[in-house]
Write a protein that holds these residues in place. Structure first.
Motif, mmCIF file in Angstrom:
data_model
loop_
_atom_site.group_PDB
_atom_site.id
_atom_site.type_symbol
_atom_site.label_atom_id
_atom_site.label_comp_id
_atom_site.label_asym_id
_atom_site.label_seq_id
_atom_site.Cartn_x
_atom_site.Cartn_y
_atom_site.Cartn_z
ATOM 1 N N SER A 753 -90.885 -63.210 13.579
ATOM 2 C CA SER A 753 -89.663 -62.691 14.188
ATOM 3 C C SER A 753 -89.767 -62.849 15.699
ATOM 4 O O SER A 753 -90.866 -62.995 16.249
ATOM 5 C CB SER A 753 -89.447 -61.223 13.819
ATOM 6 N N ALA A 754 -88.582 -62.825 16.344
ATOM 7 C CA ALA A 754 -88.520 -62.980 17.806
ATOM 8 C C ALA A 754 -88.093 -61.674 18.444
ATOM 9 O O ALA A 754 -87.179 -61.005 17.953
ATOM 10 C CB ALA A 754 -87.547 -64.101 18.172
ATOM 11 N N LEU A 755 -88.787 -61.294 19.533
ATOM 12 C CA LEU A 755 -88.465 -60.089 20.293
ATOM 13 C C LEU A 755 -88.445 -60.458 21.774
ATOM 14 O O LEU A 755 -89.479 -60.453 22.439
ATOM 15 C CB LEU A 755 -89.495 -58.982 20.042
ATOM 16 N N GLY A 756 -87.238 -60.789 22.297
ATOM 17 C CA GLY A 756 -87.122 -61.187 23.700
ATOM 18 C C GLY A 756 -87.878 -62.471 23.959
ATOM 19 O O GLY A 756 -87.634 -63.496 23.308
ATOM 20 N N ASP A 757 -88.816 -62.428 24.921
ATOM 21 C CA ASP A 757 -89.603 -63.614 25.263
ATOM 22 C C ASP A 757 -90.912 -63.664 24.493
ATOM 23 O O ASP A 757 -91.812 -64.416 24.859
ATOM 24 C CB ASP A 757 -89.877 -63.656 26.767
ATOM 25 N N ARG A 758 -91.020 -62.861 23.427
ATOM 26 C CA ARG A 758 -92.230 -62.842 22.612
ATOM 27 C C ARG A 758 -91.880 -63.170 21.159
ATOM 28 O O ARG A 758 -90.765 -62.921 20.693
ATOM 29 C CB ARG A 758 -92.927 -61.475 22.655
ATOM 30 N N VAL A 759 -92.858 -63.702 20.466
ATOM 31 C CA VAL A 759 -92.721 -64.014 19.044
ATOM 32 C C VAL A 759 -93.825 -63.285 18.291
ATOM 33 O O VAL A 759 -94.989 -63.338 18.698
ATOM 34 C CB VAL A 759 -92.794 -65.532 18.782
ATOM 35 N N GLU A 760 -93.451 -62.590 17.209
ATOM 36 C CA GLU A 760 -94.413 -61.834 16.418
ATOM 37 C C GLU A 760 -94.645 -62.500 15.073
ATOM 38 O O GLU A 760 -93.709 -62.964 14.419
ATOM 39 C CB GLU A 760 -93.906 -60.406 16.169
ATOM 40 N N ARG A 762 -96.452 -61.274 11.565
ATOM 41 C CA ARG A 762 -97.004 -60.117 10.856
ATOM 42 C C ARG A 762 -97.648 -60.559 9.550
ATOM 43 O O ARG A 762 -97.037 -61.290 8.760
ATOM 44 C CB ARG A 762 -95.912 -59.088 10.552
ATOM 45 N N THR A 827 -98.861 -61.232 18.489
ATOM 46 C CA THR A 827 -97.766 -61.444 19.441
ATOM 47 C C THR A 827 -98.122 -62.604 20.358
ATOM 48 O O THR A 827 -99.208 -62.647 20.939
ATOM 49 C CB THR A 827 -97.528 -60.180 20.285
#
Length: 847
Positions: A753-760, A762, A827
């Protein structure tokens, strides 16, 4: 481990009891429970010294050719006591020894953290070799640098009167009977022993003085402690200076150990009436008489002289009678009277007469720097040119304003001159204006006489008001200057105090602050290990890199460094009043440098401790986890090679499969061990490129059984900036760990998943989970939750994964899975939208 401490017993001559005192101190320490050994003691067959050796552990000495024995440094280092006794520090070792001199052996022990107690005679100091030879007629061949002794943490003087030492010699307590008569008649003569004793006392006094100066500097003590006579000679550059220097030398000769410090105070604006040639002659004379010459910048000569005297802990000041003529005292009481008035009870001031008394020295230089050159020039123009123009104006108009109004107009010019230029322009304006008023406007006109007495009173009042206003303006300017300076100093000292408490200032930032504060071109902190070692630059700012203090315009020794650390500045010469703040900066620079080095040492110590822990765990892993697959491989190979059993094809295939599985397990374990060692040594160099996750994550699932993982990596995820090879290894380790602990029949989920300028990313399992207090511990090397391995791991998978992820600028953390289990959250940084994906390249890992 810190450096060991050195304690030295210093004596004037052989036989005063240095070795005996050292051994007695060892017995006291042993009784207190200190681990103390005798590394090397030269008892010279003295019965009392041999007797006190009993009860002390002795390290066996090393034997060389012809039966010569020396201290065995390696044996002492291997024994590693808390305290080692090493006699005769200046001794030259036999050929083939580890070091040429015994003091170098002691340096090795100190570097290993071992405290050392040693002995030295005053004749052993290198700087005193010629002096001792001139006294005794014997050239000392075994010497050591003075700096070795000066660096000692403690120096204790072992003293004995010449008569007592000769009695000890006569009783046979020092040399054998056949050497006593010759020694008493030559080296041990009363005169020789007295001179050597004085040398030892004076050298020790100098060392004590260094400690005293360090203590006074650390505690900011400005008052004089009359522990030793120090005579400051105030020089003006005039011919009377030689008389003052000789008079001070005679005063110093009356007290042993007295010092002469000649100081010349020069103005910061460069204006001086001193003769450079005369100053050079006086400098040579001072140095020939054993004193030192100092050049100090200061506009206020009496204050600068007192500041210098208190800074060096002086007890007396020698000044010459003033060369000014009687009428010149209207400008002030003079330097001598001011110094005597402000010296206080702790400084004695001597006024010495000379041949130049009252012969004149010229008018004092005006001090207009406080008001600025432009204001000073404007004041002189208004005060001198203004009255002339006003006289022309009043003389050419038909209206008679009267004497009172004319005086008010002239007074306005004098007040304006005082407001602009201070005291001297106003005085000149008042004098010049009063003359113009008298000649042009006071009856009888065009004569220098005054007919009416009331007009005389008016002119006197005019001059008095002008002088009063000018004095007030000059005083206000001085007070403003002083207040601004004190405010600036308080802000600087507040900054230094705050930086000490917060520990925020780096050395370069502090040096830059020094450069900005004093408007200098370059600033450097120089240091050296000893008096004969070259200077090295610990930190520098500005266009010029200084190599030694002699190249600087200003050099400030750091308190307590024995002259081995100096703050050097180039650009201009600082006045004496600035050196107090500069000294605070210098002390802070030394503190910052020490703090940085201590931090570096702490970091290295932590790295060594972690490395030791890793090595210990590695040995455990090799002894257990690596031997298990090796045992399986060896059993299968032994079975295949056995001639007693006929193996079917199915059995042979099963044995070969077991060998292959064991080899794969070994390869996996060794790979993780190598990866961990490379992470610990910092040799992982990731090649960061833009990569799609859906190209990497599927490739990382090759080591887990099919059907054990559900993959959900959307194609619309942003591209990430990673090293493709390191990311694949990290994800593989995480997924393998999750599958290992996941219950039978429950799949592991890998999602992105993408969160702003970061990619997670899991990795979610439904296993037993991990308590909160153990979530960070599972990422440490050789850690397995519950210490119950499942499979063939040694507890390195997650540690290697986190190390690789952090090397790429990402993070790896553990979270609880809702409903039970553990989720690993990886992350990563998202690449800029315009940056295209790069070709496949893996990390370079240095071996």
């Amino acid at each position: 481990m810190g450096r060991g401490k050195l304690r030295i017993y210093l004596g004037a001559a052989p036989g005063v009891g240095k070795t005996y005192a050292m051994l007695s101190e060892a017995h006291r320490r042993v009784e207190r429970g200190t681990d103390c050994v005798v590394a090397c003691v030269e008892h010279h067959d003295r019965p009392r010294t041999e007797a006190v050796l009993h009860g002390l552990e002795q390290v066996a000495r090393r034997t060389f050719e012809r039966g010569v024995t020396e201290m065995d440094v390696d044996a002492v280092l291997e024994r590693r006591p808390a305290v080692a006794l090493v006699d005769e520090l200046a001794h030259a070792n036999a050929p083939g020894s580890r070091n040429a001199k015994r003091w170098q052996d002691v340096e090795a022990l100190l570097a290993a953290g071992i405290d050392v107690i040693s002995t030295v005679n005053i004749k052993d100091l290198e700087s005193l070799g010629d002096v001792v030879e001139s006294i005794t007629g014997v050239r000392q061949h075994e010497t050591l640098p003075d700096e070795v002794v000066r660096r000692a943490d403690q120096i204790e003087l072992v003293d004995m009167s010449p008569e007592a030492l000769r009695r000890r010699m006569a009783h046979g307590n020092i040399y054998r009977p056949e050497r006593i008569d010759a020694s008493l008649a030559n080296y041990f003569r009363p005169g020789n022993l007295t001179a050597l004793r004085e040398l030892a006392l004076l050298w020790t006094a100098d060392r004590v003085d260094e400690y005293l100066q360090q203590y006074r500097g650390e505690h900011n003590i400005r008052s004089t402690w009359q522990a030793r006579e120090r005579i400051v000679v105030g020089l003006t550059g005039g011919p009377e200076g030689r008389t003052l220097i000789r008079r001070a030398a005679r005063m110093a000769a009356k007290g042993s150990g007295s010092e002469i410090l000649a100081v010349y105070i020069a103005r910061s604006d460069g204006l001086t009436s001193a003769s450079p040639k005369e100053l050079a002659v006086q400098r040579t004379l001072v140095e020939d008489l054993g004193g030192t010459f100092h050049h100090v910048i200061g506009d206020d000569v009496p204050a600068s002289l007192l500041e210098f005297a208190r800074g060096v802990n002086a007890t007396q000041i020698v000044l010459g009678s003033s060369r000014r003529k009687t009428w010149q005292y209207m400008f002030g009481p003079g330097v001598g009277a001011t110094v005597a008035r402000d010296s206080g009870p702790d400084l004695d001031v001597h006024i010495v007469t000379h041949d130049e008394v009252a012969k004149g020295r010229g008018l004092p230089v005006a001090r207009g720097a406080r008001l600025g050159r432009s204001r000073l020039l404007s004041g002189w123009l208004v005060g001198v040119v203004g009255p002339v123009l006003l006289t022309l104006l009043l003389s050419n108009i038909d209206v008679d304003l009267g004497l009172a109004n004319n005086m008010l107009l002239f007074l306005s010019l004098t007040v304006a001159s005082a407001l602009l230029g201070g005291l001297l322009p106003a005085l000149a304006s008042a004098a010049f204006g009063s003359l113009l008023l008298n000649y042009y406007f006071t009856p009888p006109l065009h004569l220098w006489t005054v007919a009416d007495n009331r007009n005389i009173v008016a002119i006197v009042v005019f001059v008095g008001v002008a002088v009063a206003v000018a004095s007030v303006v000059d005083l206000a300017a001085r007070r403003t200057h002083q207040a601004a300076r004190l405010r600036a100093e308080s802000e600087i000292l507040s900054f230094l105090a705050g930086s000490v408490l917060r520990g925020e200032t780096t050395l370069d930032a502090l040096l830059e602050r020094v450069r900005e504060t004093f408007a200098m071109d370059s600033v450097a902190l120089l240091e050296r290990a000893g008096d004969r070692d070259p200077w090295t630059c610990a930190g520098s700012v500005g266009p010029t890199v200084l190599d030694r203090p002699d190249d600087a315009d200003v050099d400030m020794p750091v308190g307590g460094s024995n002259g081995h650390m100096v703050l050097a500045l180039t650009g201009r010469v600082l006045p004496a009043e600035d050196r107090r703040v500069l000294a605070a900066f210098a002390a802070q620079a030394a503190v910052v440098l020490d703090r940085q080095r201590l931090q570096d040492e702490a970091d290295r110590a932590r790295a060594l401790a972690e490395g030791n822990r890793i090595r210990t765990a590695l040995l455990a892993a090799v002894s257990h986890d690596l031997r298990t697959p090796l045992a399986g491989i060896k059993a299968s190979v032994t079975s295949l090679r056995s001639d007693d059993v006929e193996w079917s094809e199915e059995d042979r295939a099963e044995l070969l499969e077991g060998i292959e599985d064991g080899a794969d397990r070994l390869d996996h374990l060794v790979g993780n061990l190598l990866d961990m060692s490379r992470l610990q040594t910092g040799t992982v160099m990731p090649l960061i490129r833009a990569v799609d996750l859906d190209e990497v994550v599927p490739m990382a699932l090759g080591g887990v059984p099919e059907g054990s993982v559900d993959l959900d990596i959307p194609e619309a995820l942003p591209i990430v900036e990673v090293d493709k090879g390191l990311l694949e290894r990290a994800v593989a380790n995480i997924v393998e760990n999750a599958v290992k602990y996941s219950p039978e029949g429950r799949r592991v989920t890998v999602s992105g998943s993408a969160l702003g300028d970061r990619v997670e990313v899991r990795v979610v399992d439904r296993g037993p989970g991990v308590p909160d207090d153990a979530k960070d511990r599972i990422f440490e090397p050789f850690q397995r939750y519950g210490d119950a391995p499942r499979g063939a791991g040694v507890g390195l998978g997650l540690a290697v994964a986190r190390g690789f992820v952090e090397a790429m600028g990402g993070t790896l953390n553990a979270e609880d899975t809702p409903g039970g289990g553990l989720s690993m959250v990886l992350t990563l940084r998202a690449a800029p939208a315009h940056e295209p994906a790069a070709p496949d390249r893996s990390a370079q890992v240095a071996s």
